[in-house]
Design a protein around this motif. Structure first.
Motif, mmCIF file in Angstrom:
data_model
loop_
_atom_site.group_PDB
_atom_site.id
_atom_site.type_symbol
_atom_site.label_atom_id
_atom_site.label_comp_id
_atom_site.label_asym_id
_atom_site.label_seq_id
_atom_site.Cartn_x
_atom_site.Cartn_y
_atom_site.Cartn_z
ATOM 1 N N ALA A 40 0.847 -1.190 0.000
ATOM 2 C CA ALA A 40 0.000 0.000 0.000
ATOM 3 C C ALA A 40 0.885 1.244 0.000
ATOM 4 C CB ALA A 40 -0.906 0.003 1.226
ATOM 5 N N LEU A 41 0.256 2.388 -0.222
ATOM 6 C CA LEU A 41 0.934 3.677 -0.169
ATOM 7 C C LEU A 41 0.397 4.452 1.028
ATOM 8 C CD1 LEU A 41 0.571 4.622 -3.935
ATOM 9 C CD2 LEU A 41 2.599 3.696 -2.832
ATOM 10 N N PHE A 42 1.289 5.095 1.754
ATOM 11 C CA PHE A 42 0.913 5.905 2.905
ATOM 12 C C PHE A 42 1.348 7.334 2.611
ATOM 13 C CE2 PHE A 42 1.751 1.582 4.246
ATOM 14 C CZ PHE A 42 0.552 1.261 4.869
ATOM 15 N N VAL A 43 0.390 8.266 2.637
ATOM 16 C CA VAL A 43 0.623 9.624 2.143
ATOM 17 C C VAL A 43 0.454 10.631 3.279
ATOM 18 C CG1 VAL A 43 0.016 11.273 0.342
ATOM 19 C CG2 VAL A 43 -0.379 8.843 -0.038
ATOM 20 N N ASP A 60 11.628 -5.379 -0.637
ATOM 21 C CA ASP A 60 12.970 -5.502 -0.054
ATOM 22 C C ASP A 60 13.502 -4.184 0.480
ATOM 23 O OD1 ASP A 60 13.539 -4.185 -2.390
ATOM 24 O OD2 ASP A 60 14.998 -5.630 -3.125
ATOM 25 N N GLY A 61 12.656 -3.162 0.501
ATOM 26 C CA GLY A 61 13.059 -1.869 1.037
ATOM 27 C C GLY A 61 11.929 -0.866 0.907
ATOM 28 N N PHE A 62 12.114 0.268 1.547
ATOM 29 C CA PHE A 62 11.114 1.335 1.500
ATOM 30 C C PHE A 62 11.500 2.395 0.481
ATOM 31 C CE2 PHE A 62 9.896 -0.352 5.607
ATOM 32 C CZ PHE A 62 8.519 -0.241 5.559
ATOM 33 N N TRP A 63 10.501 2.907 -0.212
ATOM 34 C CA TRP A 63 10.640 4.089 -1.053
ATOM 35 C C TRP A 63 10.011 5.246 -0.284
ATOM 36 C CZ3 TRP A 63 13.117 4.758 -5.548
ATOM 37 C CH2 TRP A 63 13.454 3.630 -6.302
ATOM 38 N N LEU A 64 10.637 6.403 -0.368
ATOM 39 C CA LEU A 64 10.061 7.604 0.209
ATOM 40 C C LEU A 64 10.034 8.667 -0.884
ATOM 41 C CD1 LEU A 64 8.896 8.955 2.717
ATOM 42 C CD2 LEU A 64 11.205 9.716 3.283
#
Length: 116
Positions: A40-43, A60-64
């Protein structure tokens, strides 16, 4: 910007934009009772509504993702009722593009109408 068909969870009201990935993960877990590792996306948006951050786990990791407007602001829901709001990716795109649309709509009208 297109994000596919992931569910989107919008943080209503303002968020401290000094928070990085770990701070936003904690907010997702503790304040919203959601799993930041979900597909999911958290905004999040700041108080002036001119900056947003989107947190995404890709396996395998977070995008910001981060966007700062030079002019205008995002049309953002207040935190009067719910802490989060569920959207789909199309609604998120409309929200992100709302500042661009407002800027287009606020162009000043041409006062001289001469044909040369």
């Amino acid at each position: 910007m297109r994000f596919g068909e992931k569910p989107v969870y919008l943080c209503c009201g303002c968020t401290d934009m000094r928070k990085s990935i770990n701070g936003l993960m904690t907010l997702v877990q503790q304040s919203f009772s959601l799993d930041p590792f979900a597909d999911a996306l958290f905004v999040f948006c700041n108080r002036n509504r001119d900056r947003i951050k989107i947190l995404e786990w890709d396996g395998d990791g977070f995008w910001l993702y981060f966007k700062r407007l030079e002019r205008g602001h995002f049309h953002w829901p207040s935190s009067d009722g719910e802490a989060t709001m569920a959207l789909n990716s199309e609604e998120l795109s409309c929200l992100i593009d709302s500042a661009r649309l407002a800027k287009k709509l606020s162009r000043s009208e041409v006062s001289e109408r001469k044909i040369s």
